[in-house]
Scaffold this active site. Structure first.
Site, short mmCIF file in Angstrom:
data_model
loop_
_atom_site.label_atom_id
_atom_site.label_comp_id
_atom_site.label_asym_id
_atom_site.label_seq_id
_atom_site.Cartn_x
_atom_site.Cartn_y
_atom_site.Cartn_z
N HIS A 54 46.27 40.34 37.12
CA HIS A 54 46.27 41.70 36.58
C HIS A 54 47.69 42.26 36.60
O HIS A 54 48.45 41.99 37.54
CB HIS A 54 45.38 42.62 37.43
CG HIS A 54 43.98 42.76 36.91
ND1 HIS A 54 42.87 42.37 37.62
CD2 HIS A 54 43.51 43.27 35.73
CE1 HIS A 54 41.78 42.63 36.91
NE2 HIS A 54 42.13 43.17 35.76
N ARG A 83 31.95 50.32 33.99
CA ARG A 83 32.11 51.79 34.14
C ARG A 83 32.26 52.44 32.77
O ARG A 83 31.88 53.58 32.55
CB ARG A 83 33.36 52.06 35.00
CG ARG A 83 33.64 53.51 35.33
CD ARG A 83 34.94 53.64 36.12
NE ARG A 83 36.09 53.07 35.44
CZ ARG A 83 36.76 53.67 34.46
NH1 ARG A 83 36.40 54.84 34.01
NH2 ARG A 83 37.81 53.07 33.91
N GLU A 104 44.62 37.21 41.09
CA GLU A 104 43.29 37.44 41.65
C GLU A 104 42.83 36.22 42.43
O GLU A 104 42.92 35.10 41.95
CB GLU A 104 42.29 37.75 40.53
CG GLU A 104 42.61 39.01 39.75
CD GLU A 104 42.46 40.29 40.58
OE1 GLU A 104 41.88 40.21 41.68
OE2 GLU A 104 42.93 41.34 40.11
#
Ligand code: PCA
Length: 214
Positions: free
Chosen positions: A166, A90, A80
């Site tokens: 990630h 979410r 990242e």
């Protein structure tokens, strides 16, 4: 003093049976090129994850910190580039909390860039034929939260570098996500080893384009 790196991963979340970040980090060697690798598995929860990570930073005093998390749906290993000062969850975290549009540090910078050699990491991964690219968003959930919180904290720790990678699902998770891409656990583990080795040997990032138009 002995050199060390700290690497963190997350517990499973969102009803997943496993989190590939934790499985891969557990499989990493105890040291890489003479540098001790300290490992910690964090709860996927706002608040406690960062508290535990920063406690480990104080305890081990590593020269760099690499945090790792699952990005289901991504096909590549993605270092990242940037963490933003925002939570917009979410789904609820593992402690039932779901903050929406909240700052991580109300008086903090809007964003921090990774201080790890992210482009060199991508290049080193590609050289070993591992799918990889630089990501320009770590999302707005616990992974972005921990990356931002880490980089905010490291502002006051001279010379300690930090960042986030990630990783995709592993094949055993595809029962719940039949159309999602995945990478073998062995590949993810090797990828993290390559990232750590790059961090050990390269302080300044390589200047090569990893840009994107969108
Ligand atoms: N991935 C989530 C949080 C924990 C994890 O492994 C994220 O990308 O925010």
């Amino acid at each position: 003093m002995k050199r060390s790196l700290l690497i963190s991963a997350f517990e499973p979340f969102d009803d997943e049976p496993v989190n590939p970040s934790a499985l891969a980090v557990e499989r990493l060697p105890e040291s890489i090129d003479g540098v001790k690798i300290e490992k910690i598995i964090l709860p996927t929860a706002f608040g406690e994850s960062l508290t535990r990570l920063l406690e480990a930073v104080e305890r081990f005093r590593p020269e760099a910190v690499l945090c790792v998390g699952q990005a289901g749906g991504r096909a590549e290993i993605t270092p990242e580039r940037v963490a933003i000062n925002l939570i917009d969850a979410r789904i609820a975290d593992n402690q039932g909390n779901q903050p929406i549009d909240e700052a991580i540090e109300p008086a903090g910078e809007s964003a921090y860039f990774s201080t790890l050699p992210v482009k060199a990491m991508v290049a080193a991964l590609k050289e070993k034929d591992i799918p990889a690219s630089l990501s320009n968003t770590a999302g707005t959930f616990v992974c972005n939260y921990i990356m931002y919180g880490l980089l905010h904290h490291l502002q006051s720790l001279e010379g300690v570098r930090g960042g986030f990678v990630h990783v995709p699902f592993i094949p055993e998770q595809l029962e719940r996500h039949p159309n999602a891409p995945s990478l073998a656990l062995e590949t993810i583990t090797l990828a993290l080893e390559i990232c750590l080795r790059t961090i050990v040997h390269q302080r300044v990032d390589t200047k090569q384009s990893e840009g994107a138009e969108s």
